[in-house]
Design a protein around this motif. Structure first.
Motif, mmCIF file in Angstrom:
data_model
loop_
_atom_site.group_PDB
_atom_site.id
_atom_site.type_symbol
_atom_site.label_atom_id
_atom_site.label_comp_id
_atom_site.label_asym_id
_atom_site.label_seq_id
_atom_site.Cartn_x
_atom_site.Cartn_y
_atom_site.Cartn_z
ATOM 1 N N ASN A 1 -10.309 9.938 -1.489
ATOM 2 C CA ASN A 1 -10.247 10.839 -0.342
ATOM 3 C C ASN A 1 -10.728 10.133 0.917
ATOM 4 O O ASN A 1 -11.625 9.292 0.877
ATOM 5 C CB ASN A 1 -11.114 12.073 -0.595
ATOM 6 N N ARG A 2 -10.142 10.509 2.036
ATOM 7 C CA ARG A 2 -10.580 9.968 3.324
ATOM 8 C C ARG A 2 -11.519 10.938 4.046
ATOM 9 O O ARG A 2 -11.984 10.658 5.152
ATOM 10 C CB ARG A 2 -9.377 9.627 4.190
ATOM 11 N N LEU A 3 -11.775 12.077 3.435
ATOM 12 C CA LEU A 3 -12.741 13.057 3.940
ATOM 13 C C LEU A 3 -13.601 13.496 2.764
ATOM 14 O O LEU A 3 -13.075 13.862 1.717
ATOM 15 C CB LEU A 3 -12.013 14.266 4.535
ATOM 16 N N ALA B 1 -12.186 5.686 8.320
ATOM 17 C CA ALA B 1 -11.351 5.267 9.446
ATOM 18 C C ALA B 1 -11.150 3.764 9.446
ATOM 19 O O ALA B 1 -12.048 2.992 9.093
ATOM 20 C CB ALA B 1 -11.992 5.692 10.764
ATOM 21 N N LEU B 2 -9.956 3.350 9.874
ATOM 22 C CA LEU B 2 -9.692 1.942 10.145
ATOM 23 C C LEU B 2 -10.249 1.556 11.509
ATOM 24 O O LEU B 2 -10.879 0.514 11.668
ATOM 25 C CB LEU B 2 -8.182 1.664 10.103
ATOM 26 N N VAL C 1 -13.431 1.774 6.775
ATOM 27 C CA VAL C 1 -12.807 1.391 5.512
ATOM 28 C C VAL C 1 -11.658 0.443 5.829
ATOM 29 O O VAL C 1 -11.192 0.366 6.968
ATOM 30 C CB VAL C 1 -12.269 2.612 4.722
ATOM 31 N N ASP C 2 -11.182 -0.268 4.800
ATOM 32 C CA ASP C 2 -10.080 -1.205 5.018
ATOM 33 C C ASP C 2 -8.772 -0.734 4.394
ATOM 34 O O ASP C 2 -7.801 -1.489 4.342
ATOM 35 C CB ASP C 2 -10.435 -2.598 4.479
ATOM 36 N N ARG C 3 -8.731 0.505 3.908
ATOM 37 C CA ARG C 3 -7.503 1.016 3.307
ATOM 38 C C ARG C 3 -6.896 2.077 4.218
ATOM 39 O O ARG C 3 -7.583 2.995 4.651
ATOM 40 C CB ARG C 3 -7.775 1.609 1.914
ATOM 41 N N PRO C 4 -5.600 1.973 4.504
ATOM 42 C CA PRO C 4 -4.952 2.970 5.344
ATOM 43 C C PRO C 4 -4.605 4.227 4.558
ATOM 44 O O PRO C 4 -4.692 4.250 3.326
ATOM 45 C CB PRO C 4 -3.674 2.255 5.804
ATOM 46 N N HIS C 5 -4.243 5.261 5.262
ATOM 47 C CA HIS C 5 -3.719 6.480 4.650
ATOM 48 C C HIS C 5 -2.412 6.137 3.941
ATOM 49 O O HIS C 5 -1.492 5.570 4.537
ATOM 50 C CB HIS C 5 -3.475 7.513 5.743
ATOM 51 N N ARG C 6 -2.315 6.476 2.640
ATOM 52 C CA ARG C 6 -1.125 6.130 1.863
ATOM 53 C C ARG C 6 -0.405 7.337 1.281
ATOM 54 O O ARG C 6 0.780 7.272 1.001
ATOM 55 C CB ARG C 6 -1.502 5.185 0.714
ATOM 56 N N THR C 7 -1.127 8.411 1.063
ATOM 57 C CA THR C 7 -0.530 9.604 0.472
ATOM 58 C C THR C 7 -1.244 10.827 1.009
ATOM 59 O O THR C 7 -2.311 10.707 1.617
ATOM 60 C CB THR C 7 -0.637 9.552 -1.071
ATOM 61 N N LYS C 8 -0.680 12.003 0.813
ATOM 62 C CA LYS C 8 -1.301 13.222 1.344
ATOM 63 C C LYS C 8 -2.740 13.348 0.853
ATOM 64 O O LYS C 8 -3.017 13.229 -0.343
ATOM 65 C CB LYS C 8 -0.508 14.454 0.909
#
Length: 224
Positions: free
Chosen positions: A180-182, A13-14, A54-61
């Motif tokens: 992955n963000r999860l 998460a941001l 984290v410091d990276r946003p969601h960028r792709t599916k």
């Protein structure tokens, strides 16, 4: 015999506080620790969800996503979700929505008598070869995946939080391009997983970060 056992889930998460509140409301868990990382707690330690900064946003599916039960899609929207693909348009039994940081998840509307207090019931994993990856994780968890020929989807049951939660491996055409963000954490020995084809990414004081054969990150905690 299993090489690993389930420990918990992690969401990147941001805005850790906002995401912790959103996912606590969606999942039926409680915010037990609001500091960064935040901890969502439930009836057992296996229900724990960490919300990590984290410091990276969601960028792709995302190639890993959660499946959730809900009373209505509208209640998720009221919490801050956004509808991406309504079930009425796709013909599927679920609606694809996004959380406030654009992470996709699938919402399954349940009647009041079928709506559990703990509402996370599955994890979807996008794959190049779903059968191979399901077998890899099945061997790690000591379980046999089941194949749904209609969707060419492979499922592991009873290896995660509870007997109801499934790991569902489905084919997608696009390659993996972002972290992955999860992800999930397991208890086991990293060397055993490396010998079976995992990739070493980095070490932390209490855990080792590995990737499965399709590059999905996961953390391994040594047994006590």
């Amino acid at each position: 015999m299993s090489l690993v056992t389930w420990q918990d889930l992690c969401i990147d998460a941001l805005d850790v506080g906002a995401q912790a509140r959103f996912w606590a409301a969606v999942s039926g868990l409680e915010v037990a620790a609001a500091e960064s990382p935040a901890r969502l707690a439930g009836p057992t330690a296996r229900h724990t969800v960490w919300v990590n900064p984290v410091d990276r946003p969601h960028r792709t599916k995302n190639r890993t996503h959660l499946d959730v039960d809900c009373a209505s899609v509208e209640e998720l929207v009221a919490l801050g979700a956004r509808v991406l693909a309504p079930a009425e348009e796709t013909g599927f039994g679920w609606t694809v929505v996004a959380d406030p940081e654009a992470n996709e998840f699938c919402a399954f509307v349940r009647s009041a008598d079928r709506l559990p207090s703990y509402r996370l019931h599955g994890i979807g994993i996008d794959c190049r070869d779903p059968g191979a990856l399901a077998r890899w994780w099945g061997e790690a968890f000591g379980a046999e995946p089941e194949h749904d020929a209609t969707y060419d989807c492979w499922t592991l049951t009873g290896v995660a939080v509870d007997e109801r939660m499934t790991l569902d491996f489905a084919p997608v055409p696009e390659p993996r391009s972002q972290p992955n963000r999860l992800h999930w954490d397991v208890v086991g020995r990293a060397d055993d997983l490396l010998a079976r084809g995992a990739t070493h990414l980095w070490d932390q004081p209490r855990w080792t970060v590995l990737a499965d054969p399709e590059g999905n990150e996961f953390c391994v905690f040594a047994p006590d």
